[in-house]
Design a protein around this motif. Structure first.
Motif, short mmCIF file in Angstrom:
data_model
loop_
_atom_site.label_atom_id
_atom_site.label_comp_id
_atom_site.label_asym_id
_atom_site.label_seq_id
_atom_site.Cartn_x
_atom_site.Cartn_y
_atom_site.Cartn_z
N GLU A 136 0.84 -1.20 0.00
CA GLU A 136 0.00 0.00 0.00
C GLU A 136 0.87 1.25 0.00
O GLU A 136 2.07 1.19 0.30
CB GLU A 136 -0.91 0.02 1.22
N ASP A 137 0.26 2.38 -0.33
CA ASP A 137 0.95 3.66 -0.26
C ASP A 137 0.87 4.19 1.16
O ASP A 137 -0.20 4.20 1.78
CB ASP A 137 0.33 4.67 -1.22
N ARG A 138 2.02 4.63 1.68
CA ARG A 138 2.08 5.21 3.02
C ARG A 138 2.93 6.47 2.97
O ARG A 138 3.84 6.59 2.16
CB ARG A 138 2.70 4.24 4.02
N GLU A 139 2.64 7.38 3.92
CA GLU A 139 3.45 8.59 4.03
C GLU A 139 4.64 8.30 4.94
O GLU A 139 4.48 7.90 6.09
CB GLU A 139 2.64 9.76 4.58
N ILE A 140 5.84 8.48 4.40
CA ILE A 140 7.05 8.33 5.20
C ILE A 140 7.82 9.65 5.14
O ILE A 140 7.25 10.69 4.88
CB ILE A 140 7.90 7.14 4.72
N ILE A 141 9.12 9.61 5.35
CA ILE A 141 9.92 10.83 5.43
C ILE A 141 9.88 11.62 4.12
O ILE A 141 9.76 12.84 4.11
CB ILE A 141 11.39 10.50 5.79
N SER A 142 10.00 10.93 3.00
CA SER A 142 10.11 11.59 1.70
C SER A 142 8.76 11.82 1.02
O SER A 142 8.72 12.23 -0.14
CB SER A 142 11.01 10.77 0.78
N GLY A 143 7.67 11.54 1.71
CA GLY A 143 6.35 11.70 1.12
C GLY A 143 5.61 10.39 1.03
O GLY A 143 5.93 9.43 1.73
N VAL A 144 4.59 10.33 0.19
CA VAL A 144 3.79 9.11 0.03
C VAL A 144 4.52 8.16 -0.90
O VAL A 144 4.85 8.50 -2.04
CB VAL A 144 2.38 9.43 -0.52
N VAL A 145 4.78 6.94 -0.41
CA VAL A 145 5.60 5.96 -1.12
C VAL A 145 4.93 4.60 -1.02
O VAL A 145 4.32 4.26 0.00
CB VAL A 145 7.01 5.88 -0.49
N THR A 146 5.04 3.81 -2.08
CA THR A 146 4.56 2.42 -2.03
C THR A 146 5.42 1.64 -1.03
O THR A 146 6.64 1.69 -1.08
CB THR A 146 4.66 1.76 -3.41
N CYS A 147 4.74 0.92 -0.12
CA CYS A 147 5.43 0.15 0.92
C CYS A 147 4.97 -1.30 0.89
O CYS A 147 3.78 -1.58 0.69
CB CYS A 147 5.16 0.74 2.31
N LEU A 148 5.90 -2.21 1.13
CA LEU A 148 5.58 -3.62 1.31
C LEU A 148 5.61 -3.93 2.80
O LEU A 148 6.57 -3.57 3.50
CB LEU A 148 6.60 -4.51 0.59
N ILE A 149 4.57 -4.59 3.28
CA ILE A 149 4.48 -4.96 4.69
C ILE A 149 4.70 -6.46 4.80
O ILE A 149 4.00 -7.25 4.14
CB ILE A 149 3.10 -4.58 5.29
N VAL A 150 5.67 -6.85 5.61
CA VAL A 150 6.04 -8.26 5.75
C VAL A 150 5.83 -8.71 7.19
O VAL A 150 6.25 -8.02 8.13
CB VAL A 150 7.51 -8.50 5.33
N LYS A 151 5.18 -9.87 7.34
CA LYS A 151 5.03 -10.47 8.66
C LYS A 151 6.23 -11.37 8.92
O LYS A 151 6.48 -12.33 8.20
CB LYS A 151 3.73 -11.29 8.74
N ASN A 152 6.99 -11.02 9.95
CA ASN A 152 8.22 -11.73 10.29
C ASN A 152 7.90 -13.07 10.94
O ASN A 152 7.16 -13.13 11.92
CB ASN A 152 9.03 -10.84 11.25
N ASP A 153 8.48 -14.16 10.40
CA ASP A 153 8.23 -15.47 11.00
C ASP A 153 9.23 -15.81 12.11
O ASP A 153 9.15 -16.87 12.73
CB ASP A 153 8.23 -16.57 9.93
N GLY A 154 10.20 -14.90 12.34
CA GLY A 154 11.14 -15.10 13.43
C GLY A 154 12.23 -16.12 13.16
O GLY A 154 13.08 -16.38 14.02
N GLN A 155 12.27 -16.69 11.95
CA GLN A 155 13.25 -17.73 11.63
C GLN A 155 14.53 -17.14 11.00
O GLN A 155 15.58 -17.75 11.07
CB GLN A 155 12.64 -18.75 10.67
N TYR A 156 14.42 -16.02 10.34
CA TYR A 156 15.55 -15.35 9.69
C TYR A 156 16.28 -16.28 8.70
O TYR A 156 17.51 -16.30 8.61
CB TYR A 156 16.53 -14.77 10.71
#
Length: 437
Positions: A84-104
């Protein structure tokens, strides 16, 4: 020997004492990670995974677009749950959200990496790793390593002049990762075979210079330059002049005077990419400021939301009035704790109400202090006035694009005129006008 440099500078309170002696702590990542597709100057990366995709540490999730751009990698293993698009430091940017499984779970290293990488392959490995300037500028590093054929590079400069108040991430890196930094220098020297290598540090970080000198004892090209602690000592063009006596022309680049300049952390990332085959997925960041109970220097996985680092530092002893991505001179205010650590996050600064200057703006009193402290000899108040009048052509004529955005002018202004903000906006307008032509 400490080099005395000409002024055109200011001397703000450093406020580094609370983290100066804090070793870097390795921490785990939180359950939810956020990856903006723009963590660098230039074109945003393009997402190449979908919601539901499984990723590992080192999975390419955003692909560079164009010459000036950078790849983005996952720093955890898990599942992509949202784009989704989110507002970060440089403005509105496409972001990927990842659910961490803790296994690395990790991807294999780049197969071309190792001790005997051919010099001509080094820029490509740097580009593949997604390395951008880690001192905060975030310019894609591979571009610096591919200067025009008519540019002869004879000098490498490592920027360890950590002049922004509060930050100690570079200082701790130089102490704790000196061997990796110097090996990164050897990699780049293999590309250019330069005559001289300078490491610029400030005189409040002499321990770091001693450690680097020790590690590089058999590297005759290297010279440590101990510089006066002032702001903006770490500015690229100023550092070139202080180390070599050369002046980068207006609108020019370091390559125009035979130099390549990068932050010390960038050289460590180069080592890890070229020798170990690792993409850029983590960085050292200082979490600090009066409200923080236990400020720290943390090795943070890129994509970690800032909110998740507050508890690691003991929470707040006083409610913060302002949160800055970076420091009070060049940093940008954060209004949402879900903003993640990115490639250029040297430090996050929390300030109390008493530390935030809420004085109202007044008319310019013609004191000329903004001219006196500008390190590139601009006239900040005139550029600001031109922008506020809507005269973007005049702002450009006055040299707005040469501004290094150090913030000296706003810091020194007794009338509290938002000079830096106005110049930044003028630069954006100039770029937009150029694209429209």
């Amino acid at each position: 020997m400490r080099l005395k440099t000409k002024q055109k500078a200011i001397f703000p309170k450093l406020n580094k004492a609370r983290t100066h002696d804090k070793p870097i702590e390795h921490i785990d990542a939180p359950a939810i990670m956020v990856y903006p597709m723009s963590m660098h100057i230039g074109a945003p990366a393009k997402p190449i995974v979908e919601v539901g995709s499984t990723v590992k540490v080192g999975t390419l999730i955003g692909e560079a677009q164009g010459f000036i751009s950078a790849n983005i990698y996952s720093s955890v293993s898990g599942e992509v749950i949202l784009i989704e698009d989110r507002e970060i430091i440089s403005g509105v940017v496409t972001c990927l959200i990842v659910k961490n499984d803790g296994q690395y779970t990790e991807e294999p290293p780049f197969p071309e990496a190792g001790k005997d990488v051919a010099p001509e392959l080094v820029p490509e490995l740097i580009r593949r790793a997604g390395i951008a300037g880690m001192g905060g500028a975030t310019f894609p590093t591979d571009v610096k390593m591919r200067p025009a054929e008519d540019k002869k590079i004879d000098t490498i400069i490592l920027n360890g002049a950590e002049c922004e108040p509060y930050s100690t991430s570079d200082f701790r890196m130089m102490l704790e990762y000196a061997d990796e930094i110097i090996e990164g220098v050897r990699v780049i020297d293999g590309v250019f075979n330069v005559d001289k290598i300078y490491i610029g540090i400030e005189d409040d970080a002499k321990e770091a210079g001693e450690r680097l000198r020790e590690v590089a004892s058999d590297f005759d090209k290297i010279e440590i330059k101990v510089l006066e602690a002032k702001y903006p000592q770490g500015s690229e063009k100023q550092l070139i002049e202080y180390c070599t006596g050369r002046q980068v022309p207006s609108g020019g680049l370091p390559a125009d005077v035979g130099c390549v300049v990068s932050n010390v952390g960038t050289f460590q990332a180069i080592y890890r990419a070229v020798r170990l085959g690792k993409p850029l997925v983590e960085r050292v960041t200082t979490i600090t400021g009066t409200p923080i109970v236990d400020p720290k220097n943390l090795l943070v996985r890129i994509g970690t939301p800032i909110d998740d680092l507050i508890d690691i530092c003991g929470g707040f002893q006083e409610a913060p009035r302002k949160v800055i991505h970076g420091g009070p001179m060049m940093g940008r205010t954060i209004r949402d704790g879900s903003v993640p650590i990115s490639k250029g996050t040297t430090h996050i600064t929390f300030l109390t109400a008493s530390e935030v200057d809420d004085e109202e703006r007044m008319d310019c009193i013609r004191c000329s202090e903004c001219l006196n402290v500008c390190p590139v000899s601009l006239q900040p108040i005139l550029i600001s006035n031109a922008y506020e009048r809507g005269d973007i052509e005049k702002a450009e004529h006055l040299g707005a694009m040469d501004c290094i955005e150090c913030g000296n002018c706003s810091f020194i202004c007794p009338s509290k005129i938002p000079l830096l903000d106005n110049i930044r906006k003028a630069k954006t307008a100039i770029k937009q006008n150029a694209k429209a032509v």
